[in-house]
Design a protein around this motif. Structure first.
Motif, PDB file in Angstrom:
ATOM      1  N   GLY A   1       0.774  -1.342   0.042  1.00 15.65           N
ATOM      2  CA  GLY A   1      -0.045  -0.052  -0.005  1.00 15.65           C
ATOM      3  C   GLY A   1       0.879   1.340  -0.185  1.00 15.65           C
ATOM      4  O   GLY A   1       0.393   2.391   0.025  1.00 15.65           O
ATOM      5  N   LYS A   2       2.106   1.047  -0.035  1.00 13.51           N
ATOM      6  CA  LYS A   2       3.116   2.511   0.195  1.00 13.51           C
ATOM      7  C   LYS A   2       3.444   2.738  -1.389  1.00 13.51           C
ATOM      8  O   LYS A   2       4.075   1.792  -2.051  1.00 13.51           O
ATOM      9  CB  LYS A   2       4.158   2.114   0.880  1.00 13.51           C
ATOM     10  CG  LYS A   2       3.906   1.800   2.380  1.00 13.51           C
ATOM     11  CD  LYS A   2       3.108   2.923   3.190  1.00 13.51           C
ATOM     12  CE  LYS A   2       3.163   2.516   4.530  1.00 13.51           C
ATOM     13  NZ  LYS A   2       2.018   3.491   5.288  1.00 13.51           N
ATOM     14  N   HIS A   3       3.419   3.870  -1.443  1.00 17.40           N
ATOM     15  CA  HIS A   3       4.071   4.247  -2.808  1.00 17.40           C
ATOM     16  C   HIS A   3       5.072   5.244  -2.642  1.00 17.40           C
ATOM     17  O   HIS A   3       5.111   6.294  -1.948  1.00 17.40           O
ATOM     18  CB  HIS A   3       3.014   5.318  -3.497  1.00 17.40           C
ATOM     19  CG  HIS A   3       3.258   5.450  -5.078  1.00 17.40           C
ATOM     20  ND1 HIS A   3       3.557   4.798  -5.997  1.00 17.40           N
ATOM     21  CD2 HIS A   3       3.849   6.970  -5.533  1.00 17.40           C
ATOM     22  CE1 HIS A   3       4.145   5.642  -6.972  1.00 17.40           C
ATOM     23  NE2 HIS A   3       4.186   6.569  -6.880  1.00 17.40           N
ATOM     24  N   ILE A   4       6.237   4.562  -3.221  1.00 12.72           N
ATOM     25  CA  ILE A   4       7.729   5.258  -2.882  1.00 12.72           C
ATOM     26  C   ILE A   4       7.936   5.903  -4.120  1.00 12.72           C
ATOM     27  O   ILE A   4       8.228   5.578  -5.303  1.00 12.72           O
ATOM     28  CB  ILE A   4       8.663   4.165  -2.455  1.00 12.72           C
ATOM     29  CG1 ILE A   4       8.288   3.393  -1.493  1.00 12.72           C
ATOM     30  CG2 ILE A   4       9.971   4.869  -2.026  1.00 12.72           C
ATOM     31  CD1 ILE A   4       7.727   3.837  -0.086  1.00 12.72           C
ATOM     32  N   VAL A   5       8.569   7.286  -3.909  1.00 15.76           N
ATOM     33  CA  VAL A   5       9.462   7.814  -4.930  1.00 15.76           C
ATOM     34  C   VAL A   5      10.811   7.600  -4.723  1.00 15.76           C
ATOM     35  O   VAL A   5      11.562   7.961  -3.702  1.00 15.76           O
ATOM     36  CB  VAL A   5       9.013   9.176  -5.130  1.00 15.76           C
ATOM     37  CG1 VAL A   5      10.131   9.971  -6.282  1.00 15.76           C
ATOM     38  CG2 VAL A   5       7.744   9.625  -5.576  1.00 15.76           C
ATOM     39  N   LEU A   6      11.732   6.891  -5.674  1.00 10.27           N
ATOM     40  CA  LEU A   6      12.891   6.629  -5.540  1.00 10.27           C
ATOM     41  C   LEU A   6      13.628   7.288  -6.188  1.00 10.27           C
ATOM     42  O   LEU A   6      13.621   7.269  -7.557  1.00 10.27           O
ATOM     43  CB  LEU A   6      13.200   4.977  -5.702  1.00 10.27           C
ATOM     44  CG  LEU A   6      14.536   4.408  -5.770  1.00 10.27           C
ATOM     45  CD1 LEU A   6      15.163   4.551  -4.522  1.00 10.27           C
ATOM     46  CD2 LEU A   6      14.520   2.887  -6.179  1.00 10.27           C
ATOM     47  N   GLY A   7      14.396   8.030  -5.860  1.00 13.33           N
ATOM     48  CA  GLY A   7      15.570   9.103  -6.613  1.00 13.33           C
ATOM     49  C   GLY A   7      16.731   8.675  -6.576  1.00 13.33           C
ATOM     50  O   GLY A   7      17.245   8.330  -5.533  1.00 13.33           O
ATOM     51  N   LEU A   8      17.150   8.686  -7.746  1.00  8.86           N
ATOM     52  CA  LEU A   8      18.778   8.300  -7.829  1.00  8.86           C
ATOM     53  C   LEU A   8      19.527   9.339  -8.509  1.00  8.86           C
ATOM     54  O   LEU A   8      19.166  10.015  -9.370  1.00  8.86           O
ATOM     55  CB  LEU A   8      18.746   7.191  -9.097  1.00  8.86           C
ATOM     56  CG  LEU A   8      18.816   5.730  -8.545  1.00  8.86           C
ATOM     57  CD1 LEU A   8      17.333   5.440  -8.278  1.00  8.86           C
ATOM     58  CD2 LEU A   8      19.201   4.968  -9.712  1.00  8.86           C
ATOM     59  N   THR A   9      20.735   9.770  -7.557  1.00 10.18           N
ATOM     60  CA  THR A   9      21.601  10.805  -8.134  1.00 10.18           C
ATOM     61  C   THR A   9      22.932  10.237  -8.554  1.00 10.18           C
ATOM     62  O   THR A   9      23.077   8.964  -8.178  1.00 10.18           O
ATOM     63  CB  THR A   9      21.788  11.846  -6.821  1.00 10.18           C
ATOM     64  OG1 THR A   9      22.504  11.134  -5.985  1.00 10.18           O
ATOM     65  CG2 THR A   9      20.574  12.427  -6.462  1.00 10.18           C
TER      66      THR A   9
ATOM     67  N   ARG B   1      13.904  -3.374  -6.582  1.00  7.07           N
ATOM     68  CA  ARG B   1      13.369  -4.849  -6.724  1.00  7.07           C
ATOM     69  C   ARG B   1      12.870  -5.087  -5.247  1.00  7.07           C
ATOM     70  O   ARG B   1      11.843  -5.760  -5.148  1.00  7.07           O
ATOM     71  CB  ARG B   1      14.561  -5.690  -7.055  1.00  7.07           C
ATOM     72  CG  ARG B   1      13.998  -7.179  -7.530  1.00  7.07           C
ATOM     73  CD  ARG B   1      15.492  -7.796  -8.029  1.00  7.07           C
ATOM     74  NE  ARG B   1      15.849  -8.504  -6.849  1.00  7.07           N
ATOM     75  CZ  ARG B   1      15.601  -9.509  -6.315  1.00  7.07           C
ATOM     76  NH1 ARG B   1      14.403 -10.107  -6.528  1.00  7.07           N
ATOM     77  NH2 ARG B   1      16.308  -9.869  -5.199  1.00  7.07           N
ATOM     78  N   LEU B   2      13.563  -4.869  -4.093  1.00  4.98           N
ATOM     79  CA  LEU B   2      13.464  -5.218  -2.854  1.00  4.98           C
ATOM     80  C   LEU B   2      11.988  -4.411  -2.218  1.00  4.98           C
ATOM     81  O   LEU B   2      11.138  -5.037  -1.669  1.00  4.98           O
ATOM     82  CB  LEU B   2      14.627  -5.108  -1.844  1.00  4.98           C
ATOM     83  CG  LEU B   2      15.412  -5.875  -1.803  1.00  4.98           C
ATOM     84  CD1 LEU B   2      16.640  -5.553  -0.782  1.00  4.98           C
ATOM     85  CD2 LEU B   2      14.870  -7.409  -1.441  1.00  4.98           C
ATOM     86  N   LEU B   3      12.054  -3.224  -2.724  1.00  2.00           N
ATOM     87  CA  LEU B   3      10.653  -2.388  -2.260  1.00  2.00           C
ATOM     88  C   LEU B   3       9.383  -3.114  -2.965  1.00  2.00           C
ATOM     89  O   LEU B   3       8.345  -3.182  -2.473  1.00  2.00           O
ATOM     90  CB  LEU B   3      10.726  -0.815  -2.686  1.00  2.00           C
ATOM     91  CG  LEU B   3      11.911  -0.121  -1.982  1.00  2.00           C
ATOM     92  CD1 LEU B   3      12.154   1.295  -2.442  1.00  2.00           C
ATOM     93  CD2 LEU B   3      11.975  -0.221  -0.557  1.00  2.00           C
ATOM     94  N   ILE B   4       9.733  -3.285  -4.297  1.00  2.00           N
ATOM     95  CA  ILE B   4       8.638  -3.775  -4.911  1.00  2.00           C
ATOM     96  C   ILE B   4       7.986  -5.447  -4.409  1.00  2.00           C
ATOM     97  O   ILE B   4       6.936  -5.616  -4.075  1.00  2.00           O
ATOM     98  CB  ILE B   4       8.874  -4.006  -6.457  1.00  2.00           C
ATOM     99  CG1 ILE B   4       9.226  -2.716  -7.157  1.00  2.00           C
ATOM    100  CG2 ILE B   4       7.824  -4.855  -7.155  1.00  2.00           C
ATOM    101  CD1 ILE B   4       8.196  -2.421  -8.041  1.00  2.00           C
ATOM    102  N   LYS B   5       9.210  -5.902  -4.089  1.00  2.00           N
ATOM    103  CA  LYS B   5       8.880  -7.291  -3.368  1.00  2.00           C
ATOM    104  C   LYS B   5       8.108  -7.287  -2.133  1.00  2.00           C
ATOM    105  O   LYS B   5       7.559  -8.147  -1.651  1.00  2.00           O
ATOM    106  CB  LYS B   5      10.371  -7.962  -3.102  1.00  2.00           C
ATOM    107  CG  LYS B   5      10.375  -9.381  -3.105  1.00  2.00           C
ATOM    108  CD  LYS B   5      11.608 -10.130  -3.338  1.00  2.00           C
ATOM    109  CE  LYS B   5      11.990 -11.382  -2.326  1.00  2.00           C
ATOM    110  NZ  LYS B   5      13.309 -11.550  -2.138  1.00  2.00           N
TER     111      LYS B   5
END
Ligand code: C5P
Length: 409
Positions: A6-14, A27-31
């Motif tokens: 149920g959590k929506h994460i914005v994953l930012g890469l710099t 991948r782990l967050l989706i898992k």
């Protein structure tokens, strides 16, 4: 366990070599059940392609504030409002400096600035060379972003891509995931200091042998993790087990019951909760031989005498702090039958307010269990579930039984 369902994460890469770890993090967050929207800076795209992150997240990656896909031309508003959290991993030294200044000339820093600060947390997993990490400018900037409301997750230590060794490596994907799960957990034990014993003890007969038992330590380690997630400062006194230390938990390794008692007594002086899950050996060899006990060729086995070990839980439960209510003690009982009767009797014998019973042979070494909570008011079952879930439930049950803490000065 779908801990981020149920959590929506914005994953930012710099920009940084650690971008390769961000693929695993995604991948782990989706898992764990989260949905992930990846946003990359131009520098990040030098290290890993958006195609990889698109494939892992199942969503097109954003990289520009001029992205024509957004009908209102405002990806910074749309992306930041949807998020339950924004996680920047890797977060470069430059990006931290940009956050400090409130810069907004590219999409990722723009959406961090545009996020509703009270509702959308910002977590940073820094990654950089050790000299850059140690530089006063970076440390000053980190203190400032933390003061501005960001959660700085810290860094790992070790070999760096530049060939140097030191602090500044990005945390591993598993560690960042664990931090994020902890971040979302309700803080039932905020302000508490929790002390947990776990695992077996090892009572030496000689330098190479001893007596021990099959306790895996899993239940205690899960309780330590759940207590930390609930906001407590946690110390885990562990017998010999093969388990990784939960993040943010202080671990003291011991071997024998007497070492465990000494470590516990030291910590119990300031703890507010003590949970004794350790399977402490009841007896130890009366005399540990300094040299290996050898076969003498007679065909006769050596005779060993045993001495009773101290009862750690009972002795802490007798202390002034426990008796005054400043330290809440929780005991465990592993039984083979008549759980309620034995747990009730053990609660009285140990002098603890809460005793948690489980069927020993079914629990030892397993990943799941069922618990029976016995306190002054009666008993309550926590039905069969993973030890992870049971630990969380138990922590909540303990928290509900604690006297409220005096307000902090
Ligand atoms: O007496 P018994 O071993 O069944 O009691 C179990 C409970 O007491 C557990 O909470 C265990 O961690 C604790 N205990 C202890 N020190 C001992 C024996 C048990 O703290 N020597």
């Amino acid at each position: 366990m779908n801990e981020l369902a149920g959590k929506h994460i914005v994953l930012g890469l710099t920009g940084g070599v650690a971008c390769y770890k961000a693929a695993e993090l995604c991948r782990l967050l989706i898992k764990e059940g989260a949905t992930v929207q990846v946003v990359m800076t131009e520098a990040a795209e030098q290290f890993i392609t958006p195609v990889t992150l698109q494939a892992l997240s199942g969503r097109t990656v954003y990289g520009s504030q001029w992205d024509a896909r957004e009908p209102n031309n405002m990806p910074h508003i749309n992306l930041s409002r949807e998020a339950d959290a924004i996680v920047i991993a890797p977060c470069s030294a430059d990006f931290i400096a940009r956050l400090v200044q409130g810069r907004a000339d590219e999409l990722l820093s723009l959406l961090c600035l545009a996020r509703p600060i009270e509702r959308v947390p910002l977590l940073l997993a820094p990654a950089m060379n050790r000299e850059m990490w140690a530089h006063p400018a970076t440390q000053r900037n980190l203190a400032q972003v933390a003061q501005d409301g960001a959660v700085v997750l810290g860094v790992g230590s070790g070999d760096q891509a530049c060939g140097e060794t030191g602090d500044g490596r990005m945390l591993e994907a598993e560690e960042i995931t664990e931090e994020l799960i902890a971040f979302f957990a309700p803080k039932h034990l905020a302000g508490h200091k929790v002390l947990v014993t776990a695992g077996p003890t090892f009572e030496a007969m000689d330098p190479v042998r001893g007596i021990t038992n099959h306790s895996s330590g899993k239940m205690g380690f899960h309780i330590a993790r759940a207590a930390r997630e609930a906001g407590a400062e946690v110390t885990l006194v562990a017998g010999p087990v093969h388990l990784p230390t939960p993040r943010g938990v202080r671990r003291v390794d011991v071997q024998s019951a007497r070492q465990m008692l000494a470590a516990v007594e030291q910590q119990a002086a300031t703890a507010t909760v003590f949970v004794a899950t350790a399977a402490v050996a009841d007896w130890r060899p009366a005399q540990a031989s300094e040299q290996k006990i050898k076969k003498d060729g007679s065909g006769l086995a050596p005779t060993l005498a045993f001495t009773e070990n101290p009862d750690i839980l009972a002795s802490v439960a007798q202390s002034d702090r426990a008796r005054s209510g400043a330290l809440y003690c929780v005991g465990f009982a592993a039984e083979s039958h008549d759980l309620l009767a034995h747990a009730t009797a053990k609660r009285a014998r140990k002098g603890v307010p809460l005793l948690v019973g489980n069927i020993g042979p079914a629990a030892f070494g397993q990943d799941d269990n069922a618990l029976l909570l016995v306190d002054a008011g009666g008993h309550r079952e926590l039905p069969h579930a993973s030890k992870r879930l049971l630990a969380r439930q138990l922590v909540q049950e303990i928290a509900a039984r604690l006297p409220s803490l005096p307000p902090r000065a």
